[in-house]
Design a protein around this motif. Structure first.
Motif, PDB file in Angstrom:
ATOM      1  N   THR A 165       0.841  -1.202   0.000  1.00 44.62           N
ATOM      2  CA  THR A 165       0.000   0.000   0.000  1.00 44.62           C
ATOM      3  C   THR A 165       0.878   1.255   0.000  1.00 44.62           C
ATOM      4  O   THR A 165       2.084   1.178   0.229  1.00 44.62           O
ATOM      5  CB  THR A 165      -0.908   0.097   1.252  1.00 44.62           C
ATOM      6  OG1 THR A 165      -0.137   0.607   2.349  1.00 44.62           O
ATOM      7  CG2 THR A 165      -1.502  -1.248   1.642  1.00 44.62           C
TER       8      THR A 165
ATOM      9  N   HIS B 259      -7.475   2.823   4.775  1.00 44.90           N
ATOM     10  CA  HIS B 259      -8.930   2.866   4.970  1.00 44.90           C
ATOM     11  C   HIS B 259      -9.438   1.429   4.915  1.00 44.90           C
ATOM     12  O   HIS B 259      -8.642   0.476   4.765  1.00 44.90           O
ATOM     13  CB  HIS B 259      -9.577   3.758   3.907  1.00 44.90           C
ATOM     14  CG  HIS B 259      -9.169   3.434   2.493  1.00 44.90           C
ATOM     15  ND1 HIS B 259      -9.472   2.235   1.888  1.00 44.90           N
ATOM     16  CD2 HIS B 259      -8.437   4.136   1.588  1.00 44.90           C
ATOM     17  CE1 HIS B 259      -8.980   2.229   0.663  1.00 44.90           C
ATOM     18  NE2 HIS B 259      -8.328   3.373   0.463  1.00 44.90           N
TER      19      HIS B 259
ATOM     20  N   GLY C 207     -10.786  -0.257   2.699  1.00 44.85           N
ATOM     21  CA  GLY C 207     -10.412  -1.019   1.506  1.00 44.85           C
ATOM     22  C   GLY C 207      -9.083  -1.733   1.715  1.00 44.85           C
ATOM     23  O   GLY C 207      -8.951  -2.947   1.467  1.00 44.85           O
ATOM     24  N   HIS C 208      -8.086  -0.990   2.203  1.00 46.27           N
ATOM     25  CA  HIS C 208      -6.780  -1.606   2.501  1.00 46.27           C
ATOM     26  C   HIS C 208      -6.945  -2.704   3.557  1.00 46.27           C
ATOM     27  O   HIS C 208      -6.355  -3.782   3.445  1.00 46.27           O
ATOM     28  CB  HIS C 208      -5.804  -0.569   3.054  1.00 46.27           C
ATOM     29  CG  HIS C 208      -5.479   0.561   2.120  1.00 46.27           C
ATOM     30  ND1 HIS C 208      -5.819   1.860   2.383  1.00 46.27           N
ATOM     31  CD2 HIS C 208      -4.829   0.577   0.928  1.00 46.27           C
ATOM     32  CE1 HIS C 208      -5.379   2.647   1.398  1.00 46.27           C
ATOM     33  NE2 HIS C 208      -4.777   1.896   0.500  1.00 46.27           N
TER      34      HIS C 208
ATOM     35  N   CYS D  84      -1.802  -9.482  -1.859  1.00 47.95           N
ATOM     36  CA  CYS D  84      -3.200  -9.089  -2.059  1.00 47.95           C
ATOM     37  C   CYS D  84      -3.293  -7.701  -2.674  1.00 47.95           C
ATOM     38  O   CYS D  84      -2.630  -6.763  -2.219  1.00 47.95           O
ATOM     39  CB  CYS D  84      -3.947  -9.099  -0.731  1.00 47.95           C
ATOM     40  SG  CYS D  84      -4.004 -10.735   0.006  1.00 47.95           S
TER      41      CYS D  84
ATOM     42  N   GLY E 158      -6.259  -4.851  -4.712  1.00 46.91           N
ATOM     43  CA  GLY E 158      -7.673  -4.525  -4.834  1.00 46.91           C
ATOM     44  C   GLY E 158      -8.111  -4.395  -6.278  1.00 46.91           C
ATOM     45  O   GLY E 158      -7.395  -3.841  -7.112  1.00 46.91           O
TER      46      GLY E 158
ATOM     47  N   LYS F 156     -10.272  -2.516  -7.261  1.00 47.37           N
ATOM     48  CA  LYS F 156     -10.558  -1.099  -7.525  1.00 47.37           C
ATOM     49  C   LYS F 156      -9.581  -0.556  -8.566  1.00 47.37           C
ATOM     50  O   LYS F 156      -9.943   0.250  -9.406  1.00 47.37           O
ATOM     51  CB  LYS F 156     -10.441  -0.306  -6.228  1.00 47.37           C
ATOM     52  CG  LYS F 156     -10.972   1.073  -6.362  1.00 47.37           C
ATOM     53  CD  LYS F 156     -10.229   2.004  -5.465  1.00 47.37           C
ATOM     54  CE  LYS F 156     -10.277   3.367  -6.061  1.00 47.37           C
ATOM     55  NZ  LYS F 156      -8.975   3.992  -6.058  1.00 47.37           N
TER      56      LYS F 156
ATOM     57  N   GLN G  34      -4.277  -1.908 -12.907  1.00 46.27           N
ATOM     58  CA  GLN G  34      -3.073  -2.224 -12.127  1.00 46.27           C
ATOM     59  C   GLN G  34      -2.981  -3.725 -11.834  1.00 46.27           C
ATOM     60  O   GLN G  34      -1.889  -4.309 -11.883  1.00 46.27           O
ATOM     61  CB  GLN G  34      -3.110  -1.440 -10.810  1.00 46.27           C
ATOM     62  CG  GLN G  34      -2.035  -1.843  -9.813  1.00 46.27           C
ATOM     63  CD  GLN G  34      -2.009  -0.916  -8.606  1.00 46.27           C
ATOM     64  OE1 GLN G  34      -1.512   0.195  -8.698  1.00 46.27           O
ATOM     65  NE2 GLN G  34      -2.552  -1.353  -7.490  1.00 46.27           N
TER      66      GLN G  34
ATOM     67  N   PRO H   5     -12.260  -7.780  -3.673  1.00 42.22           N
ATOM     68  CA  PRO H   5     -13.313  -6.849  -4.115  1.00 42.22           C
ATOM     69  C   PRO H   5     -13.126  -5.417  -3.625  1.00 42.22           C
ATOM     70  O   PRO H   5     -12.440  -5.171  -2.625  1.00 42.22           O
ATOM     71  CB  PRO H   5     -14.592  -7.439  -3.502  1.00 42.22           C
ATOM     72  CG  PRO H   5     -14.223  -8.674  -2.810  1.00 42.22           C
ATOM     73  CD  PRO H   5     -12.753  -8.847  -2.823  1.00 42.22           C
TER      74      PRO H   5
ATOM     75  N   ILE I 151     -14.060  -2.119  -1.786  1.00 42.44           N
ATOM     76  CA  ILE I 151     -14.844  -1.717  -0.615  1.00 42.44           C
ATOM     77  C   ILE I 151     -15.324  -0.286  -0.837  1.00 42.44           C
ATOM     78  O   ILE I 151     -14.548   0.576  -1.264  1.00 42.44           O
ATOM     79  CB  ILE I 151     -13.997  -1.816   0.678  1.00 42.44           C
ATOM     80  CG1 ILE I 151     -13.419  -3.227   0.831  1.00 42.44           C
ATOM     81  CG2 ILE I 151     -14.818  -1.428   1.898  1.00 42.44           C
ATOM     82  CD1 ILE I 151     -14.433  -4.337   0.956  1.00 42.44           C
TER      83      ILE I 151
HETATM   84  P1  AMP Z   1      -2.926   2.290  -2.620  1.00 46.16           P
HETATM   85  O1  AMP Z   1      -2.546   2.565  -1.197  1.00 46.16           O
HETATM   86  O2  AMP Z   1      -3.945   3.246  -3.167  1.00 46.16           O
HETATM   87  O3  AMP Z   1      -1.739   2.082  -3.510  1.00 46.16           O
HETATM   88  O4  AMP Z   1      -3.682   0.891  -2.605  1.00 46.16           O
HETATM   89  C1  AMP Z   1      -3.077  -0.253  -2.074  1.00 46.16           C
HETATM   90  C2  AMP Z   1      -3.921  -1.453  -2.400  1.00 46.16           C
HETATM   91  O5  AMP Z   1      -5.224  -1.286  -1.851  1.00 46.16           O
HETATM   92  C3  AMP Z   1      -4.116  -1.653  -3.914  1.00 46.16           C
HETATM   93  O6  AMP Z   1      -4.048  -3.045  -4.204  1.00 46.16           O
HETATM   94  C4  AMP Z   1      -5.496  -1.107  -4.141  1.00 46.16           C
HETATM   95  O7  AMP Z   1      -6.147  -1.684  -5.257  1.00 46.16           O
HETATM   96  C5  AMP Z   1      -6.183  -1.508  -2.851  1.00 46.16           C
HETATM   97  N1  AMP Z   1      -7.367  -0.682  -2.624  1.00 46.16           N
HETATM   98  C6  AMP Z   1      -7.436   0.668  -2.658  1.00 46.16           C
HETATM   99  N2  AMP Z   1      -8.702   1.085  -2.448  1.00 46.16           N
HETATM  100  C7  AMP Z   1      -9.460  -0.031  -2.290  1.00 46.16           C
HETATM  101  C8  AMP Z   1     -10.842  -0.277  -2.052  1.00 46.16           C
HETATM  102  N3  AMP Z   1     -11.728   0.717  -1.938  1.00 46.16           N
HETATM  103  N4  AMP Z   1     -11.255  -1.561  -1.929  1.00 46.16           N
HETATM  104  C9  AMP Z   1     -10.356  -2.591  -2.049  1.00 46.16           C
HETATM  105  N5  AMP Z   1      -9.039  -2.422  -2.265  1.00 46.16           N
HETATM  106  C10 AMP Z   1      -8.590  -1.166  -2.394  1.00 46.16           C
END
Ligand code: AMP
Length: 272
Positions: free
Chosen positions: A20, A25, A27-28, A136, A138, A140, A144, A165, A167
Motif C-alpha cells: 500500500t 482505509h 479497503g486496505h 493481495c 484490490g 478497484k 493495475q 473486491p 470496498i
Molecule cells: P494504494 O494505497 O492506493 O496504492 O492501494 C493499495 C492497495 O489497496 C491496492 O491493491 C489497491 O487496489 C487496494 N485498494 C485501494 N482502495 C481499495 C478499495 N476501496 N477496496 C479494495 N481495495 C482497495
C-alpha cells in the motif's frame, strides 16, 4: 525483512503481503483481512512510491500518517508493517525500470504515462524485499491488477496474486486515500461515479449492448451532477484491457475522473 519471511516459510508458514501507499482505509484493511484468512504471517508495506507519480501530480501532498496506519493495522492481525525509506528502495544511481507492454498503455497509462512503469517496478522490488507466498491487491485498481499479473507471470515471480473486491462507502463511492481531498460538495458529486456505472449495469440488464449508448448515458448522468471531468470511460472484456464496442459477455466498465483536486478511478463488472 527477507530473513524474517524466509524463516517463517522454513517453519512451514505461509506469508502474505499487502502493498500500500498508506493513509489506510477499510479497503486496505479488507486486503489485510484476506491475507490474514489465507496466511500464517501478514506483512503490510507502506511506501509512497515517487516513481509512479507524474510531475504535477500529488506526490508531495499525498496523505501520510504512519502512526495512525499502524493503529489501524494492529486490530486486523497484521504482524509486520514494513515502511522503507526512499533511499532504501531507490539506491544512489538507480536506473532500472520495467516496461510491462501493451496492458500498461491505454487508459491509466495514457493519462499517466510513467505511472505503470513505476508501479510494476516498485511491486517487483517490494516482492523481492518481502518474498511472500501471496500478495493481495484490490480490484478497484483494475488495470493495475492486470499490469502486476503480467509482470509476475513474465518475470517468474514466485508470489501468487489474490485480487480482492472493492470496498465502498455507504453511498457507493469506492474508498480511496484521495477521497480526503474532496470538499463536502465534491464528496457528494463523487458518489455519482459509482451511481453512473450502476446506471450502465442497469441498462445492460435491460438489454442494451451498445457501448456507445452506455457511454452517452453515463456521461449525461455525470454532467447532470456537475463538478466531474471525465478522463476516460470504457467498456472492456473482463480480465483484459480490450475495449468492446458491443457487449457480448462479461464486461468491466472503467471510469477515471477529476472531482475537485482529486483524480478518482472506479470500475464495475457488468454482464454483456
Ligand atoms: P494504494 O494505497 O492506493 O496504492 O492501494 C493499495 C492497495 O489497496 C491496492 O491493491 C489497491 O487496489 C487496494 N485498494 C485501494 N482502495 C481499495 C478499495 N476501496 N477496496 C479494495 N481495495 C482497495
Amino acid at each position: 525483512m527477507r530473513r524474517l519471511v524466509f524463516r517463517a516459510q522454513h517453519a512451514g508458514k505461509r506469508v502474505g503481503v499487502v502493498p500500500t501507499m498508506g493513509a489506510l482505509h477499510a479497503g486496505h484493511l479488507s486486503l489485510v483481512d484476506a491475507a490474514r484468512d489465507d496466511c500464517d504471517l501478514v506483512v503490510t508495506t507502506i511506501f509512497v512510491n515517487p516513481t509512479q507519480f507524474g510531475s504535477g501530480e500529488d506526490f508531495e501532498s499525498y496523505p501520510r500518517d504512519l502512526a495512525a496506519d499502524a493503529d489501524l493495522l494492529a486490530p486486523h492481525g497484521c504482524d509486520y508493517l514494513f515502511a522503507p525509506t526512499s533511499s532504501e528502495v531507490y539506491p544512489d544511481g538507480y536506473a532500472t525500470t520495467l516496461d510491462v507492454g501493451p496492458v500498461a498503455h491505454p487508459f491509466e497509462g495514457k493519462h499517466r504515462p510513467e505511472h505503470f512503469a513505476g508501479v510494476a517496478t516498485v511491486v517487483l522490488k517490494l516482492l523481492h524485499m518481502v518474498p511472500a507466498d501471496v500478495a493481495c491487491f484490490g480490484k478497484k485498481d483494475y488495470q493495475q491488477t492486470l499490469v502486476v499479473q503480467r509482470m509476475v507471470t513474465d518475470l517468474n515471480v514466485p508470489t501468487a496474486l489474490r485480487i480482492c473486491p472493492t470496498i465502498r462507502e455507504a453511498d457507493g463511492l469506492a474508498m480511496s486515500s484521495r477521497n480526503a481531498y474532496l470538499t463536502s460538495t465534491e464528496r457528494h458529486q463523487a458518489a455519482g461515479l459509482h451511481a453512473s456505472l450502476q446506471l450502465a449495469k442497469k441498462m445492460t440488464g435491460a438489454g442494451e449492448r451498445d457501448a456507445g449508448v452506455l457511454t452517452q448515458a453515463v456521461k449525461a448522468h455525470l454532467e447532470r451532477l456537475g463538478g466531474i471531468q471525465v478522463d476516460y470511460l470504457a467498456f472492456v472484456r473482463a480480465g483484459t484491457i480490450d475495449e468492446v464496442a458491443m457487449l457480448d459477455g462479461p464486461t468491466v466498465a472503467l471510469l477515471a475522473a477529476h472531482v475537485g483536486k482529486a483524480r478518482l478511478i472506479d470500475n464495475l463488472e457488468i454482464e454483456g
